[in-house]
Design an enzyme around this catalytic site. Sequence first.
Site, PDB file in Angstrom:
ATOM      1  N   ALA A 273      -4.523  89.261  80.654  1.00 33.17           N
ATOM      2  CA  ALA A 273      -5.507  89.173  81.739  1.00 33.17           C
ATOM      3  C   ALA A 273      -5.066  88.134  82.765  1.00 33.17           C
ATOM      4  CB  ALA A 273      -6.889  88.843  81.192  1.00 33.17           C
ATOM      5  N   SER A 274      -3.774  87.855  82.786  1.00 33.48           N
ATOM      6  CA  SER A 274      -3.183  86.955  83.780  1.00 33.48           C
ATOM      7  C   SER A 274      -3.924  85.624  83.853  1.00 33.48           C
ATOM      8  CB  SER A 274      -3.152  87.640  85.151  1.00 33.48           C
ATOM      9  OG  SER A 274      -2.450  88.852  85.075  1.00 33.48           O
ATOM     10  N   HIS A 275      -4.475  85.311  85.025  1.00 37.25           N
ATOM     11  CA  HIS A 275      -5.069  84.011  85.280  1.00 37.25           C
ATOM     12  C   HIS A 275      -6.546  83.927  84.906  1.00 37.25           C
ATOM     13  CE1 HIS A 275      -5.836  86.625  88.702  1.00 37.25           C
ATOM     14  NE2 HIS A 275      -6.950  85.931  88.887  1.00 37.25           N
TER      15      HIS A 275
END
Length: 386
Positions: free
Chosen positions: A294-296
Amino acid sequence: MLHIRVVCVGRLKERFYADALAEYEKRLSPFCRFEVVELPEERLSEKPKPAEIENALVRESERIEKQLLRDALLVCLCVEGSQMDSPAFSGLLKSCEASGRPRLCFVIGGSFGLSEGLKKKADRRLSMSQMTFPHHLARVMLVEQIYRGFQIKEGTQHWLDSPALSESEWAELNAIREDEKEIRERFFAPLEFGTAGLRGTMKTGLHNMNVHIIRHATQAFADVISAEGETARQKGIVIAHDCRLNGRQYAEEAAAVMAANGIYVRIFDALRPTPELSFAVRYYGATAGLNITASHNPKEYNGYKVYWSDGAQLPPQHADAIAARMAETDIFTCYKTCDYAKAVEDGKITVIGVETDEAFLEKVMGQAINPEAVRAVADEFRIVYT
């Protein structure tokens, strides 16, 4: 079962409206008895006066009333009606179904609306928006909201009734079954699949990331890969994950679904960065890639990022195909899966690791602009990584 009839003035001529309506009618079949009745619009002079318009509306209303279901809750769509959000509209369906009159009639007028007499007989007046829409579009919008309302209303119970839920998942949902706010957040709509895939908080529910969403999305992704032919299945997919909670579980669930669909899988032995997944897709000549990340986003989130054979995010046409496939299949019964460990043993899934790391790092180091400058400061150079 709730009986819903939509009575409309005017014929639906545009093909794109008709196609949309047909799709939602098909989706509504498990939830209710649904039907649309079309009535011809009164012909008026080129520049009708108010009295002519009112007389035409009265004649239309007489025909409309003959098509209304007996003892049905009557809802007239008109600009002066009250507006509702989707959860409130779902509540209307729920209360109507639970009442002693499980019949519901919606009425949509023609170019000049509905007569005052008919609107006074309505149990409720409903406005879709303060904006102006063609009445044919209003029909499609209404039917979409009816479908969405059932999705919200039926969502929790459909999940609670499914044998696919674990004991802990069932307990999690059962604990919130009277919490309307929490139910709304989890079931107001499915997660939307786009070119970047899926992303949501990790909870049990339709609008969240969980193993059921992973399996559902992966089956749709497998269908898109399979549509490319046997060679695409043999080239297969590379799967990775990052350090987020449930990352490994989601990655192995996806791998098991892909393998069950005859798609060869390479999966990393532990967490890897997204660039290495993109590299591995091209390095192995795979058809596609998948990264559970979910990346960042905050720690409560996880995601499902998809890639095509060029190592870039999925092309829009393939993302749209996956989204369409997910929309037309049931989340709990649509997918094929297999035992992950057995698939590894049978060679349907290959676990990759250090050999791919070395190939990736060799390519990365090969892109250094000035290796001598790096070596000159290597002993003193400091990097802060957060």
